[in-house]
Design a protein around this motif. Structure first.
Motif, PDB file in Angstrom:
ATOM      1  N   PRO A  63      -1.939   5.737   0.537  1.00  0.00           N
ATOM      2  CA  PRO A  63      -3.006   5.406   1.499  1.00  0.00           C
ATOM      3  C   PRO A  63      -4.323   5.099   0.804  1.00  0.00           C
ATOM      4  O   PRO A  63      -4.747   5.820  -0.107  1.00  0.00           O
TER       5      PRO A  63
ATOM      6  N   LEU B  94      -6.288  11.004   3.585  1.00  0.00           N
ATOM      7  CA  LEU B  94      -5.690  11.589   4.778  1.00  0.00           C
ATOM      8  C   LEU B  94      -6.149  13.036   4.940  1.00  0.00           C
ATOM      9  O   LEU B  94      -6.392  13.739   3.976  1.00  0.00           O
TER      10      LEU B  94
ATOM     11  N   ASN C 289       3.202   4.024   5.239  1.00  0.00           N
ATOM     12  CA  ASN C 289       3.387   4.310   6.661  1.00  0.00           C
ATOM     13  C   ASN C 289       4.446   3.420   7.324  1.00  0.00           C
ATOM     14  O   ASN C 289       4.658   3.503   8.535  1.00  0.00           O
TER      15      ASN C 289
ATOM     16  N   GLU D  65       0.859  -1.190   0.000  1.00  0.00           N
ATOM     17  CA  GLU D  65       0.000   0.000   0.000  1.00  0.00           C
ATOM     18  C   GLU D  65       0.897   1.243   0.000  1.00  0.00           C
ATOM     19  O   GLU D  65       1.116   1.884   1.030  1.00  0.00           O
TER      20      GLU D  65
ATOM     21  N   TRP E 111      -0.983   9.659  11.424  1.00  0.00           N
ATOM     22  CA  TRP E 111      -1.070   8.673  10.345  1.00  0.00           C
ATOM     23  C   TRP E 111      -2.064   7.556  10.653  1.00  0.00           C
ATOM     24  O   TRP E 111      -2.425   6.786   9.783  1.00  0.00           O
TER      25      TRP E 111
END
Length: 327
Positions: free
Chosen positions: A43, A47, A290, A40, A326
């Motif tokens: 995202p 966000l 992330n 991924e 996040w």
């Protein structure tokens, strides 16, 4: 010292402090990796939105040091009465084109027109994710000075910045901002170029920023090398190190650190607090978007390193803090 000296050229190209491979491999090989990657890297959920309350800038930071993370390596640093902006990138893509290339995960939270008056803009190198052609003209009618690595000034002038406002710096060059702040351009292990044909022809740098009360390090982009130890010995300790943790890959180990080597660099620099940058904003690598911060949290816990992780766009006093934005 072995590494702390001005950069040198071989022909048209600047040399790294140590032999360095850009490590891109064949074009088709790179494309295949991206096409078959399952991580991924962008995202799945949207966000933000992240916004900046610009009225906060009317009041100076209580501690004397406050940072607004615009995203990636763009930082508005308020330090002891000065405001410094690093590598300002506001565009939706870090690319030569508005239609293709790495796209921002979230819009820049601080409107360019709401930036407070600046004392200096620092440009580390000419890559698209650090030098934004569409942002620089915004400052053409101002009087803010630019401090940049050698060769970057040609772009600034082309985009409207007067030559007398530009200070190009070689490694180990020093400049004074308003008689109260010294910035020193320092070696980094990276490369430059805005096309495949002009790599290494302009310089790339990191910066030590010192006032009477604070000493901070802006690492920009660099792979690990022993020069961090020399920088720490000569210029440290640092109240906060701002180090890249994202966009890493085994093939790019010479030019990007990733969380593990960034932690090693932080320790070598004699850093007290660590702020991760160059992550969570653009899809520039094959790892999950992330992963850098998750890995950094593990490392910081194991090694007892306090982190500074503000939410994008929020002017935040520099201290041990994690916004968990996040998540």
């Amino acid at each position: 010292m072995k590494y702390l000296h001005p950069a040198v050229k071989q022909g048209k190209k600047y040399l790294n402090p140590v032999p360095t491979s850009v490590g891109t491999g064949s074009l088709w090989g790179v494309l295949w990796k991206y096409m078959t990657n399952k991580a991924e890297t962008t995202p799945k959920r949207k966000l933000g939105p992240f916004t900046t309350d610009a009225t906060i800038y009317a009041q100076p930071p209580v501690s004397g040091l406050r940072i607004t993370w615009v995203g990636h390596s763009s930082l508005l640093i308020e330090v002891d009465g000065l405001r410094l902006l690093t590598d300002p990138v506001w565009s939706s893509r870090a690319s030569f084109s508005a239609f293709i290339g790495p796209k921002r995960f979230f819009p820049a939270p601080l409107d360019l027109n709401k930036l407070p008056p600046l004392d200096a803009i620092i440009i580390s190198h000419d890559h698209y994710d650090h030098l934004d052609k569409h942002v620089i003209p915004h400052f053409a009618s101002s009087n803010v000075p630019f401090y940049c690595s050698i060769g970057v000034g040609q772009y600034l002038q082309a985009w409207g910045i007067q030559k007398e406002r530009i200070t190009e710096m070689n490694w180990m060059d020093k400049a004074t901002i308003r008689n109260s702040c010294t910035i020193t351009a320092l070696p980094a292990r990276h490369f430059s170029g805005r096309s495949l044909t002009n790599r290494f022809e302009t310089l790339w740098s990191s910066f030590a920023i010192r006032t009477a009360a604070h000493n901070i390090y802006y690492g920009a982009d660099s792979g690990w090398y022993e020069g961090f130890t020399e920088i720490g010995e000569a210029f440290g300790p640092f109240d906060v190190t701002m180090l890249e943790v994202g966009a890493y890959n085994r093939d790019w180990a010479d030019i990007h650190m990733g969380p593990d080597n960034a932690v090693m660099a932080h320790q070598a620099l004699k850093g007290i607090l660590m702020m991760p940058i160059h992550w969570g904003t653009f899809n520039l690598a094959l790892h999950p978007w992330n992963e850098p911060v998750q890995r950094l949290l593990e490392l910081s816990l194991a090694k007892g390193i306090p982190l500074f992780l503000p939410q994008p766009g929020v002017p935040t006093e520099v201290a041990k803090y994690s916004s968990q934005w996040w998540e």
